[in-house]
Design an enzyme around this catalytic site. Structure first.
Site, PDB file in Angstrom:
ATOM      1  N   ASN A  67       0.874  -1.178   0.000  1.00  0.00           N
ATOM      2  CA  ASN A  67       0.000   0.000   0.000  1.00  0.00           C
ATOM      3  C   ASN A  67       0.910   1.227   0.000  1.00  0.00           C
ATOM      4  OD1 ASN A  67      -1.776   2.063   0.554  1.00  0.00           O
ATOM      5  ND2 ASN A  67      -2.276   1.382   2.630  1.00  0.00           N
ATOM      6  N   TRP A  68       1.038   1.839  -1.176  1.00  0.00           N
ATOM      7  CA  TRP A  68       1.978   2.962  -1.305  1.00  0.00           C
ATOM      8  C   TRP A  68       1.434   4.238  -0.676  1.00  0.00           C
ATOM      9  CZ3 TRP A  68       4.310   2.891  -6.979  1.00  0.00           C
ATOM     10  CH2 TRP A  68       4.942   1.653  -7.194  1.00  0.00           C
ATOM     11  N   LYS A  69       0.156   4.258  -0.383  1.00  0.00           N
ATOM     12  CA  LYS A  69      -0.483   5.460   0.173  1.00  0.00           C
ATOM     13  C   LYS A  69      -0.227   6.666  -0.749  1.00  0.00           C
ATOM     14  CE  LYS A  69      -0.138   3.325   4.664  1.00  0.00           C
ATOM     15  NZ  LYS A  69      -0.083   3.454   6.112  1.00  0.00           N
ATOM     16  N   HIS A  76      -9.482   1.308   4.980  1.00  0.00           N
ATOM     17  CA  HIS A  76      -8.203   1.504   5.670  1.00  0.00           C
ATOM     18  C   HIS A  76      -8.414   2.476   6.831  1.00  0.00           C
ATOM     19  CE1 HIS A  76      -4.112   2.743   6.524  1.00  0.00           C
ATOM     20  NE2 HIS A  76      -3.724   1.626   5.931  1.00  0.00           N
ATOM     21  N   GLU A  83      -6.774   4.875   7.858  1.00  0.00           N
ATOM     22  CA  GLU A  83      -6.539   6.288   7.523  1.00  0.00           C
ATOM     23  C   GLU A  83      -7.764   6.891   6.831  1.00  0.00           C
ATOM     24  OE1 GLU A  83      -2.801   5.679   5.512  1.00  0.00           O
ATOM     25  OE2 GLU A  83      -1.859   5.219   7.436  1.00  0.00           O
ATOM     26  N   GLU A 128      -5.354  -4.718  10.741  1.00  0.00           N
ATOM     27  CA  GLU A 128      -4.325  -3.693  10.913  1.00  0.00           C
ATOM     28  C   GLU A 128      -4.590  -2.915  12.201  1.00  0.00           C
ATOM     29  OE1 GLU A 128      -2.309  -2.563   6.974  1.00  0.00           O
ATOM     30  OE2 GLU A 128      -4.088  -1.331   7.173  1.00  0.00           O
ATOM     31  N   GLY A 177       2.653   2.390  10.744  1.00  0.00           N
ATOM     32  CA  GLY A 177       3.641   3.445  10.599  1.00  0.00           C
ATOM     33  C   GLY A 177       4.400   3.788  11.871  1.00  0.00           C
ATOM     34  N   SER A 201       3.386  -2.014  10.276  1.00  0.00           N
ATOM     35  CA  SER A 201       4.832  -2.074  10.536  1.00  0.00           C
ATOM     36  C   SER A 201       5.469  -3.413  10.185  1.00  0.00           C
ATOM     37  CB  SER A 201       5.142  -1.694  11.993  1.00  0.00           C
ATOM     38  OG  SER A 201       4.827  -0.325  12.218  1.00  0.00           O
ATOM     39  N   GLY A 235       2.825  -1.091   4.263  1.00  0.00           N
ATOM     40  CA  GLY A 235       2.877   0.318   3.892  1.00  0.00           C
ATOM     41  C   GLY A 235       4.296   0.751   3.596  1.00  0.00           C
ATOM     42  N   GLY A 236       4.952   1.327   4.597  1.00  0.00           N
ATOM     43  CA  GLY A 236       6.270   1.930   4.412  1.00  0.00           C
ATOM     44  C   GLY A 236       7.276   1.034   3.707  1.00  0.00           C
TER      45      GLY A 236
END
Ligand code: PGA
Length: 253
Positions: free
Chosen positions: A14-16, A101, A103, A171, A177, A215, A236-237
């Site tokens: 997930n590149w966001k 998600h 966010e 999640e 993150g 994470s 993600g990251g």
């Protein structure tokens, strides 16, 4: 019967809101090249920002990496400035779409009912929705984790979908993150709970794939992917680095 255990794990990036045309395309190509050179033991998916989907779809065509969107609107089309429809994602080359998600739930005030509607609309276009659920730190500290997840599942996962038509991502909000993850036993507890809750609602004996997200990195992926009922990762990251993302895929062996 294809049970979750018989299914390959899914490692999803997930590149966001990251990636411009040059670096996004380079990252997608780097992942695709690794997958072409050494067939991974899992299914691979990347979810770039919407502006890059069509171009990356062309770069991934015929390869081993699938494409997904990060969100879609609950309605098919119309006056929704700035939104993206499931049909547009499909048209751009997507196979999956993330919905709900944390966010989106937090920053855009998305309710369980809206998430459920998005998942249904996505499915109507033949996309596989990845429905995200997860508790906040305060909810975990209050001992409410399973109650929160149970309520989210009940209200945001549509009924009547088959095991291969849906993916669930657990999640924990506090793990996203932050570099903090639940202990394997805590992941196991939640995944067993989700597995049990869905078995009652999915049309078949099989269960949809249950991803863990929050994470996940090259260092902790092997331990997390070894947990019972963990059928992959939503990353993600670490998905913004081809080597780290690939190491997570390798951890599924
Ligand atoms: P993270 O994000 O891997 O950077 O924690 C995961 C996610 O939000 O899907």
């Amino acid at each position: 019967m294809v049970g979750a255990s018989a299914m390959r794990k899914l490692v999803a990036g997930n590149w966001k809101m990251n990636g411009l045309r040059a670096d996004g395309l380079a990252l997608a190509r780097a992942v695709a090249d690794r997958a072409a050179a050494a067939a991974p033991d899992c299914d691979l998916l990347i979810c770039p920002p919407a502006t890059l989907l069509a171009e990356i779809a062309a770069a991934l065509r015929g390869g081993r990496v699938a494409l997904g969107g990060q969100d879609c609107h609950a309605e098919a089309k119309g006056a929704h400035t700035g939104d993206i429809s499931a049909e547009m994602l499909k048209d751009a080359g997507c196979v999956y779409v993330i919905v709900g998600h944390s966010e989106r739930r937090a920053n855009h005030h998305e309710s369980d009912a809206l998430v459920r509607a998005k998942a249904l609309t996505a499915r109507g276009q033949g996309l596989i929705p990845i429905v995200c659920v997860g508790e906040t730190a305060a909810e975990r500290d209050a001992g409410r984790t399973l109650a929160v997840i149970g309520a989210q599942l009940a209200a945001s996962v549509p009924d009547g979908l088959g095991a291969t038509e849906l993916v669930i991502a657990y999640e924990p909000v506090w793990a996203i993150g932050t570099g903090r993850t639940p202990r394997p036993a805590e992941v196991a507890e939640v995944h067993a709970f989700i597995h049990g809750a869905l078995r009652k609602r999915i049309a078949e004996a099989a269960s949809p794939r249950l991803l863990y997200g929050g994470s996940v990195n090259a260092g902790n992926a092997a331990d997390l992917m070894a947990v019972a009922n963990v059928d992959g990762a939503l990353v993600g990251g670490a998905s913004l680095d081809a080597a780290a993302f690939w190491a997570i895929a390798e951890a599924c062996r």
